[in-house]
Design a protein around this motif. Structure first.
Motif, PDB file in Angstrom:
ATOM      1  N   UNK A  90     -13.427 -12.346  14.806  1.00 27.62           N
ATOM      2  CA  UNK A  90     -14.303 -11.594  13.892  1.00 27.62           C
ATOM      3  C   UNK A  90     -15.751 -11.685  14.374  1.00 27.62           C
ATOM      4  N   UNK A  91     -16.154 -12.874  14.783  1.00 27.11           N
ATOM      5  CA  UNK A  91     -17.512 -13.073  15.283  1.00 27.11           C
ATOM      6  C   UNK A  91     -17.749 -12.257  16.552  1.00 27.11           C
ATOM      7  N   UNK A  92     -16.776 -12.266  17.446  1.00 28.50           N
ATOM      8  CA  UNK A  92     -16.882 -11.501  18.693  1.00 28.50           C
ATOM      9  C   UNK A  92     -17.050 -10.015  18.395  1.00 28.50           C
ATOM     10  N   UNK A  93     -16.242  -9.518  17.499  1.00 32.22           N
ATOM     11  CA  UNK A  93     -16.330  -8.100  17.121  1.00 32.22           C
ATOM     12  C   UNK A  93     -17.707  -7.782  16.545  1.00 32.22           C
ATOM     13  N   UNK A  94     -18.189  -8.674  15.696  1.00 34.63           N
ATOM     14  CA  UNK A  94     -19.516  -8.482  15.098  1.00 34.63           C
ATOM     15  C   UNK A  94     -20.598  -8.461  16.176  1.00 34.63           C
ATOM     16  N   UNK A  95     -20.570  -9.420  17.080  1.00 34.00           N
ATOM     17  CA  UNK A  95     -21.599  -9.508  18.115  1.00 34.00           C
ATOM     18  C   UNK A  95     -21.545  -8.287  19.028  1.00 34.00           C
ATOM     19  N   UNK A  96     -20.354  -7.875  19.393  1.00 28.62           N
ATOM     20  CA  UNK A  96     -20.231  -6.740  20.313  1.00 28.62           C
ATOM     21  C   UNK A  96     -20.683  -5.425  19.670  1.00 28.62           C
ATOM     22  N   UNK A  97     -20.541  -5.293  18.368  1.00 29.19           N
ATOM     23  CA  UNK A  97     -21.013  -4.070  17.714  1.00 29.19           C
ATOM     24  C   UNK A  97     -22.532  -4.042  17.591  1.00 29.19           C
ATOM     25  N   UNK A  98     -23.180  -5.202  17.678  1.00 36.18           N
ATOM     26  CA  UNK A  98     -24.635  -5.257  17.587  1.00 36.18           C
ATOM     27  C   UNK A  98     -25.281  -5.366  18.964  1.00 36.18           C
ATOM     28  N   UNK A  99     -24.484  -5.387  19.990  1.00 36.40           N
ATOM     29  CA  UNK A  99     -24.952  -5.586  21.363  1.00 36.40           C
ATOM     30  C   UNK A  99     -25.412  -4.257  21.973  1.00 36.40           C
ATOM     31  N   UNK A 100     -26.436  -4.319  22.793  1.00 34.41           N
ATOM     32  CA  UNK A 100     -26.901  -3.135  23.523  1.00 34.41           C
ATOM     33  C   UNK A 100     -25.826  -2.708  24.527  1.00 34.41           C
TER      34      UNK A 100
END
Length: 171
Positions: free
Chosen positions: A105-115
């Protein structure tokens, strides 16, 4: 000293744990959740400011208003360690029993906010992190590393502010 260390450390730890559980639940229940590291660390500093009051309470009630820098730092560090240890223990139970998919879940969150230009590097970095997170010792170390340094910094500042030695009698 033990009483103050346990009392203030447990108060800090309980509030930190409640905050952690609320934030993780918000991340799970709200896909648009936007975490804020600055707010998170500010909250930690505010909570750890109880170290100052714990050391001051001990200094005034048990030591007659005097405490050395070393003793103040020791007591503040122990309070931070108690609070941080409670945080780590609760995270271990919470992670393994209730949110074992947290890293996904954290990975998905970070990747959606990543440039977009950082996406490939961030994906590889998070895959490595997920692999390391399979080791409980790593989970313990990484959890301590996110919380304990803030507590130790507040303990240092508190010791600097509270140190007061009796004036030597020159008679």
């Amino acid at each position: 000293m033990k009483r103050n260390v346990l009392l203030f450390g447990l108060i800090i730890g309980v509030i930190l744990c409640a905050n952690m559980i609320i934030m993780v639940n918000m991340m799970y229940s709200n896909t648009d959740f936007k975490g804020n590291d600055v707010v998170g660390y500010a909250a930690m500093i505010i909570l750890f400011s109880l170290i100052f009051f714990g050391v001051r309470n001990y200094k005034n009630k048990q030591l007659g208003g005097y405490i050395s820098f070393g003793n103040a730092l020791k007591m503040g560090s122990l309070i931070a360690l108690v609070g941080s240890t409670l945080y780590v223990v609760v995270w271990l139970f919470y992670y393994y029993l209730f949110v074992p998919d947290f890293i996904d879940v954290y990975t998905e969150y970070v990747l959606t906010t990543c440039a977009p230009e950082d996406l490939q590097a961030k994906t590889a970095q998070l895959a490595d992190f997920k692999e390391m997170y399979k080791n409980p010792l790593f989970v313990i170390l990484i959890t301590y590393s996110e919380i304990l340094p803030v507590g130790l910094l507040v303990a240092l500042v508190s010791a600097l502010l509270l140190k007061r030695m009796p004036k030597p009698n020159l008679d």
